[in-house]
Write a protein that holds these residues in place. Sequence first.
Motif, PDB file in Angstrom:
ATOM      1  N   THR A  83       0.866  -1.183   0.000  1.00 17.40           N
ATOM      2  CA  THR A  83       0.000   0.000   0.000  1.00 17.40           C
ATOM      3  C   THR A  83       0.901   1.231   0.000  1.00 17.40           C
ATOM      4  OG1 THR A  83      -1.667  -1.192   1.274  1.00 17.40           O
ATOM      5  CG2 THR A  83      -1.850   1.208   1.206  1.00 17.40           C
ATOM      6  N   GLU A 117      -7.824   3.644  -3.364  1.00 20.54           N
ATOM      7  CA  GLU A 117      -8.730   3.874  -2.233  1.00 20.54           C
ATOM      8  C   GLU A 117      -9.577   5.120  -2.487  1.00 20.54           C
ATOM      9  OE1 GLU A 117      -8.654   4.201   2.659  1.00 20.54           O
ATOM     10  OE2 GLU A 117      -6.823   4.461   1.520  1.00 20.54           O
ATOM     11  N   LYS A 118     -10.878   4.941  -2.458  1.00 22.55           N
ATOM     12  CA  LYS A 118     -11.820   6.038  -2.609  1.00 22.55           C
ATOM     13  C   LYS A 118     -12.965   5.822  -1.625  1.00 22.55           C
ATOM     14  CE  LYS A 118     -10.941   7.240  -7.455  1.00 22.55           C
ATOM     15  NZ  LYS A 118     -11.533   7.374  -8.817  1.00 22.55           N
ATOM     16  N   ASP A 119     -13.219   6.831  -0.824  1.00 22.86           N
ATOM     17  CA  ASP A 119     -14.282   6.762   0.181  1.00 22.86           C
ATOM     18  C   ASP A 119     -14.096   5.540   1.085  1.00 22.86           C
ATOM     19  OD1 ASP A 119     -15.434   9.017  -0.968  1.00 22.86           O
ATOM     20  OD2 ASP A 119     -16.601   7.811  -2.377  1.00 22.86           O
ATOM     21  N   GLU A 120     -12.849   5.348   1.517  1.00 22.02           N
ATOM     22  CA  GLU A 120     -12.473   4.270   2.446  1.00 22.02           C
ATOM     23  C   GLU A 120     -12.750   2.883   1.870  1.00 22.02           C
ATOM     24  OE1 GLU A 120     -14.351   4.912   6.164  1.00 22.02           O
ATOM     25  OE2 GLU A 120     -13.246   6.763   6.609  1.00 22.02           O
ATOM     26  N   GLN A 121     -12.803   2.779   0.544  1.00 23.03           N
ATOM     27  CA  GLN A 121     -12.954   1.495  -0.131  1.00 23.03           C
ATOM     28  C   GLN A 121     -11.941   1.414  -1.276  1.00 23.03           C
ATOM     29  OE1 GLN A 121     -16.973   1.095  -1.474  1.00 23.03           O
ATOM     30  NE2 GLN A 121     -17.766   0.515   0.540  1.00 23.03           N
ATOM     31  N   PHE A 122     -11.425   0.205  -1.502  1.00 24.45           N
ATOM     32  CA  PHE A 122     -10.477   0.008  -2.588  1.00 24.45           C
ATOM     33  C   PHE A 122     -11.230  -0.496  -3.817  1.00 24.45           C
ATOM     34  CE2 PHE A 122      -7.373  -0.105   0.887  1.00 24.45           C
ATOM     35  CZ  PHE A 122      -6.339   0.655   0.329  1.00 24.45           C
ATOM     36  N   ILE A 123     -11.107   0.270  -4.896  1.00 23.62           N
ATOM     37  CA  ILE A 123     -11.769  -0.095  -6.148  1.00 23.62           C
ATOM     38  C   ILE A 123     -10.688  -0.344  -7.201  1.00 23.62           C
ATOM     39  CG2 ILE A 123     -13.837   1.241  -5.595  1.00 23.62           C
ATOM     40  CD1 ILE A 123     -12.799   3.420  -7.475  1.00 23.62           C
TER      41      ILE A 123
END
Length: 1024
Positions: A83, A117-123
């Motif tokens: 990361t 990571e976007k909005d505390e989510q990994f896409i």
Amino acid sequence: MKPITLTMTAFGPYKDQETVDFRDLQDHRLFVISGKTGAGKTTIFDGICFALYGQASGEDRTDVKALRSQFADDDIQTTVELTFDIHKRRYRVVRQIPYRKKGNKSDTLGRCELFEEKDEQFIPAVDRQIVTEVNDKIEQLLGFTHAQFSQIMMLPQGEFRKFLTSDTANKEAIMRKIFKTEPYQKIVERLKVKKEEANAEYLREKQLSEAILHQIPAKLPARASLLFTELQSEYPNYHQLVSGLQQEHAHHVTQSKEAHKEYTRLYTIHNKKQQALHDARSINEQFTKLLQRQKELDSMLAKQQEMKSLEQKLQQAERAARLEDLEQQVKSNVTEWQKKERSHSEAVKLLAETEKNLVSAKASYEQELAKESERNEVKEQLLTLNNLLPTVSGLATQRQVVESLKFTVDQAENSLLVNQQASKQQKESITVLKSEIKELETSLEKYEELLDQLAQSKAIAKQVASYKQQLSQQQEVEAHYETAKQQVEHSAEVYQALENRWISNQAVVLAASLHVGESCPVCGSIDHPSKAEGSETEHVSKRQIDTAKLELMNKEQTFHTKQAELQQVMQRIEQSEAELHDQRVDLSRDYHKEQAELTDNVAELRSKREVLKQKKDEQNQAEKAMEDLAEKINKLEQQRNESKGELETKLALYNHVLTTVPENLQELSALKQQITSKETASQKLEHDWKSVQQKLQDAKNEKVKWESREMLEKQSLTDMKEKLDLSEASFAKRMIEEGFTSKENYMQVKLPTSTRQAIEQQLQVYAQTLHTLKSSVEELERSVEGKQPTDIEIMEQQVEALKTQYEEAFAHYNQSKAWEQAAQDLHNELETSKSREAELEKTYGKITNLYDIVRGQNHLKISFERYIQIEYLERIIHAANIRLRDLSNGQYELVRSDRQETRGKQSGLGIDVHDAYTGQTRDVKTLSGGEKFNASLCLALGMADVIQSFQGAVRMETMFIDEGFGALDEEAIQKAIDTLIALQQSGRMIGIISHIEEMKEAIPATLQVTKLKEGYSKTKFVLS
């Protein structure tokens, strides 16, 4: 790029999942990675580089599959997850290494994924999670290729010195990867191909021109002319050859015109003679044909009487043919009457047989009718047996269940006994394994200590060997130094003697030119009381003085060089002696022997450690097997008890049912056999009764049928006889009407249809042939009237002679025309080929000149690509010198070298070092180990600065350095630390692998890598 967390699973020396959380550094940007040799310090760098690029950090670790941990369990996939932050955005990249599990024939599937990571989510950060798209996205984000990343952000162990000391070719390859100058190399390669193609095309065209010249004697006849005279010369002139071909063309044009005129004249004469011969042949053929037709006509007239007889025979046969239908009707009626007579006789015979069968069927019927009571008795017995069938069938099933339960109980008891024995043996095996493991663990307590001793012994042995080599080098350099010193002293004496003699000679010459009252050019005095006297015993010229002085300067320069070399060698020896003294090294000890002994001991303990691992695995498997056996024994006991209870219940029920069935029918097979026997007897009786009834009815029906048939056949026979008599009377009446006296007379003249048709055809052909021959004879007689046959042999000879003459003339004309065309074609081909040859030669020259320019075929041996790279290198050197001057206290400065490489190799990227203390410039390879490290570090940092300046928006927030500080003294180490601190103050996070205590003390943050006694490693951050 700034790493946040690095998670390695089954990677290198890390057996299980190992996570390095760089956030534990808090505000520290500079940290040391510390641990024993082989613990896995460099593996952390490999993990970062593999996660980003799918490759390790160093060029000596190119096999990706070798990165899998040898300690990992077979079902754990090797995975690296990184990361990192870049451009104020956070990404996570995951890569897995395919490997082959035990017993499998193919590798497991790999994995390569990149997320943002976007909005505390990994896409997903790419459209498809495949290697190529992930690699492209990583390079796009970081702005660096793997080669650039390894040179400026991650300096692998021992490899970042390569750029400093390598030759031009190696530097060129490195800079090609970093600065992407491959297109310029490809330009050279393409120009080389173009040059070879142009040369080949030019040579082909030149060979074509020469081939055209060689074709001239074969295509044109030789004669005394300009063309053939020029061809015989040693160097034919192109323009003369062209003029000669034009003259040959004009000559053969004239020759072909004359040949065509002669051929036309002879051809006209031959045609006239040929026509006369054709007319004569036609007349002779008509006379011959007339004679032949006359003979054929006479032969046909001789057959007139025979044809008349055939015609009469045909007429009689035609009369007989008119009676054929009636004759055929009579024959048909006779055949039909005979057939009817046979049918009637057969019907009478079959009627008699049917009456006999009826009598026999009535007797059989009476016999079967008497068996009615027997049939009823068998049916009742069969009903009784069928009523017993369900009971006996259930009895057999119950018996099978009882037998099956007995077998299950016996099997359960046997399995229980076997497993109890196995449990006992497994328990004893576990006890033995525990004892062996305890002994092995006791013997391995000193393994880590021996590893450290071995590493220390290897390092000391290497230092001692280096020290002895330096002592040997000192002796060699001292010898060279003494030789250079003697040469300088000798050259100084020679020069001083020559200078003294030259000054004396000049004084005598000056004294000879002084006169009283004239001022001296030296002191200005007009009095000369004591002039130098003497003669020039040995003339010394100014050139001799200059030559001696130049030789002295060269010897002094060599002397100073050797003196500097000696000082450097002595400095290195002093440094080595200090290091050996600090480590309390006894030079009299045989460290190589100790190293060998330690190596054997470590190998023995390593073997024991593998055995220990195997024993522990065996113990775990044995304990697991023990648990499985205990559970299996409980299940078997429960199964045995349940089966015993069920057996007792089923056995009591079975014995009760046995009392209700006769003893001889208790077996299902015996009962079924009795039922089958009774069914067979009953079926036979019923079948015989039904069969005899059917036979009686069939016999009655057959008698009625044949009685009716006999009456019908008799009536049909009577009718057919009347019809036959009527047809015979009609045939006899018609035969008399046609003129036949008897049936025999009729049969004599009667002919088959095919014979009649053949005779008729023969008569028609005769009539037509006779008429045709008469007409042909009359026509031929009219055509030859007033003409006589001609002897044509003489005429044929004349025509053949004329034909030969005109064919020879025609061949001469064709040859002249071919030579005319050949001359024209050769002229055109030669002009075209020579023109193209000149153009190709010019093109080849241009491409060759351009190729030589771009590939560096010049006095400096610098190619176009290397000329571009020189600009990068000079900027790198300029940036490196800013730090190197500080690290070396102003002594050293890197400069690009223009010296030629050995054996004519390409040059221009060499690096020298300028020593401000001696004022000389020398090869960087002459630097000591610590000096090389400083220069390499500065060069690497300078390269990072240059690449960052060219990459524009790329910002390097991280740098990792692997080893290299061990060769520095305390002052150099402190300066290196100051340089790194200055770098990290600019916002970079810097990680350093080092064993130097000064580094650990000066840098408060440490990533400690600990190697456990089982062989694999763990990590943790330690902040002081």
